[in-house]
Design a protein around this motif. Structure first.
Motif, mmCIF file in Angstrom:
data_model
loop_
_atom_site.group_PDB
_atom_site.id
_atom_site.type_symbol
_atom_site.label_atom_id
_atom_site.label_comp_id
_atom_site.label_asym_id
_atom_site.label_seq_id
_atom_site.Cartn_x
_atom_site.Cartn_y
_atom_site.Cartn_z
ATOM 1 N N GLU A 215 0.831 -1.207 0.000
ATOM 2 C CA GLU A 215 0.000 0.000 0.000
ATOM 3 C C GLU A 215 0.864 1.255 0.000
ATOM 4 O O GLU A 215 0.532 2.257 -0.641
ATOM 5 N N GLN A 216 1.983 1.197 0.717
ATOM 6 C CA GLN A 216 2.905 2.334 0.704
ATOM 7 C C GLN A 216 3.503 2.516 -0.686
ATOM 8 O O GLN A 216 3.740 3.647 -1.132
ATOM 9 N N ALA A 217 3.733 1.417 -1.385
ATOM 10 C CA ALA A 217 4.250 1.508 -2.753
ATOM 11 C C ALA A 217 3.222 2.158 -3.680
ATOM 12 O O ALA A 217 3.582 2.923 -4.586
ATOM 13 N N VAL A 218 1.938 1.869 -3.456
ATOM 14 C CA VAL A 218 0.887 2.524 -4.244
ATOM 15 C C VAL A 218 0.911 4.029 -3.986
ATOM 16 O O VAL A 218 0.839 4.843 -4.914
ATOM 17 N N PHE A 219 1.017 4.402 -2.714
ATOM 18 C CA PHE A 219 1.120 5.829 -2.393
ATOM 19 C C PHE A 219 2.343 6.450 -3.060
ATOM 20 O O PHE A 219 2.278 7.560 -3.611
ATOM 21 N N ALA A 220 3.471 5.738 -3.008
ATOM 22 C CA ALA A 220 4.694 6.265 -3.616
ATOM 23 C C ALA A 220 4.518 6.474 -5.117
ATOM 24 O O ALA A 220 5.046 7.434 -5.683
ATOM 25 N N LEU A 221 3.769 5.591 -5.771
ATOM 26 C CA LEU A 221 3.481 5.792 -7.196
ATOM 27 C C LEU A 221 2.710 7.090 -7.413
ATOM 28 O O LEU A 221 2.916 7.787 -8.413
ATOM 29 N N SER A 222 1.838 7.423 -6.469
ATOM 30 C CA SER A 222 1.061 8.663 -6.604
ATOM 31 C C SER A 222 1.933 9.902 -6.479
ATOM 32 O O SER A 222 1.529 10.993 -6.887
ATOM 33 N N GLN A 223 3.139 9.739 -5.925
ATOM 34 C CA GLN A 223 4.059 10.863 -5.769
ATOM 35 C C GLN A 223 5.010 11.017 -6.950
ATOM 36 O O GLN A 223 5.778 11.975 -7.005
ATOM 37 N N ARG A 224 4.963 10.071 -7.866
ATOM 38 C CA ARG A 224 5.812 10.156 -9.045
ATOM 39 C C ARG A 224 5.288 11.243 -9.985
ATOM 40 O O ARG A 224 4.129 11.658 -9.881
ATOM 41 N N PRO A 225 6.113 11.730 -10.911
ATOM 42 C CA PRO A 225 5.609 12.670 -11.920
ATOM 43 C C PRO A 225 4.367 12.095 -12.603
ATOM 44 O O PRO A 225 4.262 10.883 -12.821
ATOM 45 N N ARG A 226 3.430 12.951 -12.946
ATOM 46 C CA ARG A 226 2.111 12.512 -13.403
ATOM 47 C C ARG A 226 2.172 11.535 -14.570
ATOM 48 O O ARG A 226 1.430 10.547 -14.599
ATOM 49 N N ASP A 227 3.040 11.791 -15.530
ATOM 50 C CA ASP A 227 3.098 10.916 -16.701
ATOM 51 C C ASP A 227 3.670 9.543 -16.377
ATOM 52 O O ASP A 227 3.559 8.617 -17.189
ATOM 53 N N GLU A 228 4.293 9.398 -15.216
ATOM 54 C CA GLU A 228 4.743 8.084 -14.764
ATOM 55 C C GLU A 228 3.729 7.465 -13.810
ATOM 56 O O GLU A 228 3.351 6.299 -13.944
ATOM 57 N N GLY A 229 3.301 8.263 -12.834
ATOM 58 C CA GLY A 229 2.486 7.721 -11.758
ATOM 59 C C GLY A 229 1.070 7.354 -12.155
ATOM 60 O O GLY A 229 0.558 6.294 -11.764
ATOM 61 N N LYS A 248 -6.801 1.264 -3.021
ATOM 62 C CA LYS A 248 -5.813 2.310 -2.738
ATOM 63 C C LYS A 248 -5.425 3.047 -4.018
ATOM 64 O O LYS A 248 -5.279 4.274 -4.034
ATOM 65 N N ALA A 249 -5.248 2.289 -5.094
ATOM 66 C CA ALA A 249 -4.879 2.915 -6.366
ATOM 67 C C ALA A 249 -5.979 3.860 -6.835
ATOM 68 O O ALA A 249 -5.705 4.976 -7.306
ATOM 69 N N LEU A 250 -7.230 3.438 -6.702
ATOM 70 C CA LEU A 250 -8.348 4.293 -7.102
ATOM 71 C C LEU A 250 -8.410 5.557 -6.245
ATOM 72 O O LEU A 250 -8.700 6.651 -6.750
ATOM 73 N N PHE A 251 -8.133 5.406 -4.960
ATOM 74 C CA PHE A 251 -8.150 6.582 -4.080
ATOM 75 C C PHE A 251 -7.135 7.617 -4.545
ATOM 76 O O PHE A 251 -7.454 8.810 -4.678
ATOM 77 N N TRP A 252 -5.901 7.170 -4.797
ATOM 78 C CA TRP A 252 -4.864 8.128 -5.182
ATOM 79 C C TRP A 252 -5.086 8.662 -6.592
ATOM 80 O O TRP A 252 -4.722 9.812 -6.881
ATOM 81 N N LEU A 253 -5.711 7.883 -7.447
ATOM 82 C CA LEU A 253 -6.093 8.415 -8.757
ATOM 83 C C LEU A 253 -7.116 9.536 -8.589
ATOM 84 O O LEU A 253 -7.079 10.541 -9.306
ATOM 85 N N GLY A 254 -8.017 9.367 -7.625
ATOM 86 C CA GLY A 254 -9.000 10.413 -7.367
ATOM 87 C C GLY A 254 -8.372 11.710 -6.902
ATOM 88 O O GLY A 254 -8.903 12.799 -7.158
ATOM 89 N N GLN A 255 -7.230 11.605 -6.219
ATOM 90 C CA GLN A 255 -6.530 12.802 -5.758
ATOM 91 C C GLN A 255 -5.716 13.469 -6.864
ATOM 92 O O GLN A 255 -5.265 14.603 -6.706
ATOM 93 N N SER A 256 -5.527 12.767 -7.968
ATOM 94 C CA SER A 256 -4.651 13.289 -9.027
ATOM 95 C C SER A 256 -5.326 14.336 -9.902
ATOM 96 O O SER A 256 -4.654 15.145 -10.543
ATOM 97 N N HIS A 257 -6.672 14.303 -9.975
ATOM 98 C CA HIS A 257 -7.433 15.219 -10.841
ATOM 99 C C HIS A 257 -6.966 15.133 -12.296
ATOM 100 O O HIS A 257 -6.968 16.118 -13.024
ATOM 101 N N ASP A 258 -6.570 13.940 -12.683
ATOM 102 C CA ASP A 258 -6.076 13.725 -14.040
ATOM 103 C C ASP A 258 -7.220 13.221 -14.919
ATOM 104 O O ASP A 258 -7.991 12.353 -14.498
ATOM 105 N N PRO A 259 -7.369 13.741 -16.139
ATOM 106 C CA PRO A 259 -8.455 13.284 -17.022
ATOM 107 C C PRO A 259 -8.446 11.782 -17.267
ATOM 108 O O PRO A 259 -9.503 11.169 -17.429
ATOM 109 N N ARG A 260 -7.267 11.174 -17.279
ATOM 110 C CA ARG A 260 -7.183 9.729 -17.497
ATOM 111 C C ARG A 260 -7.814 8.968 -16.337
ATOM 112 O O ARG A 260 -8.412 7.900 -16.526
ATOM 113 N N ALA A 261 -7.696 9.523 -15.131
ATOM 114 C CA ALA A 261 -8.334 8.903 -13.975
ATOM 115 C C ALA A 261 -9.853 9.009 -14.088
ATOM 116 O O ALA A 261 -10.584 8.052 -13.786
#
Length: 272
Positions: A215-229, A248-261
């Motif tokens: 789960e921490q690794a999922v969070f860490a992915l959310s901290q990567r540059p957007r085009d990677e994470g 967890k992945a869906l939660f952090w995608l929701g925080q990204s405000h990215d159109p792909r999410a």
């Protein structure tokens, strides 16, 4: 015969020089460890170069990069170091307390100057940054208590040190404390380069790793540059076999405000 003897001597010399070169490469990191080990009861100080853009005041440390400014800690006082500015650029400073031959505390600062040392303080002076990072990582790899967790952050600050391969090993080691492992994953997420994202993905997919670490690794992915994470998180949300990890992945995608999410959410919500 003389030619053969000279060739033999030259070959022997080359072997000896090669061996000595190998010793020279590993000796400095061992030297830090051996000097620290000589202090049974007392405090050890060391100083090393910090990465560019890092400044500190008290226990507050700031790092400015292309993604903005990040701060850690919020205390302005220190018993070890004093400052004359709100954000003093390097060097990095590490303090190790030892009692009965064991490491009992580790403190880390950036900038400022040392306060006057007591009789029980041993100052190692300025040590090479890469060797300081290696020594700190060795603490993370060997300490069973909270000291391993405390050693990771200063190791990531050391200038010109590449420690993410070691952080991956720490994160995968089930014999180490969970706090040390999750801290490794967090700082791996701050590392630069595609390799960091790839290794975070491998941690998420590895079901032999504790769920909390994944789960921490999922969070860490959310901290990567957007085009990677974002693409990595979308892949986790689509394909990971663990429903909690997908959540967890869906939660952090929701925080990204990215159109792909948003496209993924629409797809999942309208899926029959």
């Amino acid at each position: 015969m003389t030619t053969l003897r000279m060739t033999s001597i030259a070959g022997t010399t080359a072997v000896v020089l090669t061996a000595l070169a190998g010793i020279a490469r590993v000796a400095p990191a061992q030297s830090i460890a051996s000097q620290v080990a000589r202090v049974t009861n007392g405090t050890v100080r060391m100083t090393f170069a910090a990465k560019p853009g890092i400044c500190g005041s008290g226990n507050s440390i700031r790092h400015s990069n292309s993604r903005g400014s990040t701060s850690w800690g919020n205390e302005n006082n220190s018993r070890d170091v004093e400052w004359e500015s709100d954000c003093s650029l390097g060097p990095a400073r590490v303090v190790l307390d030892r009692r009965n031959g064991e490491l009992t505390d580790l403190r880390f600062y950036v900038g400022g100057r040392w306060r006057p040392a007591g009789a029980d303080v041993v100052d190692l002076g300025t040590v090479p940054a890469r060797e300081a990072a290696d020594y700190l990582v060795s603490i993370a790899q060997s300490e069973k208590g909270s000291m391993g967790e405390k050693a990771i952050f200063p190791a990531t600050i050391a200038d010109s040190a590449t420690i993410w391969p070691a952080l991956i090993k720490v994160a995968r080691n089930p014999d180490l404390p969970r706090g040390t492992r999750t801290q490794s994953v967090f700082w791996l997420g701050q590392a630069a380069g595609d390799a960091a994202t790839a290794n975070l993905n491998s941690l998420v997919l590895d079901n032999s790793v504790d769920r909390e670490v994944r789960e921490q690794a999922v969070f860490a992915l959310s901290q990567r540059p957007r085009d990677e994470g974002v693409p990595a998180l979308i892949a986790v949300a689509r394909t990971n076999k663990d429903p909690e990890i997908r959540k967890k992945a869906l939660f952090w995608l929701g925080q990204s405000h990215d159109p792909r999410a948003l496209d993924l959410f629409e797809e999942l919500l309208t899926k029959k």
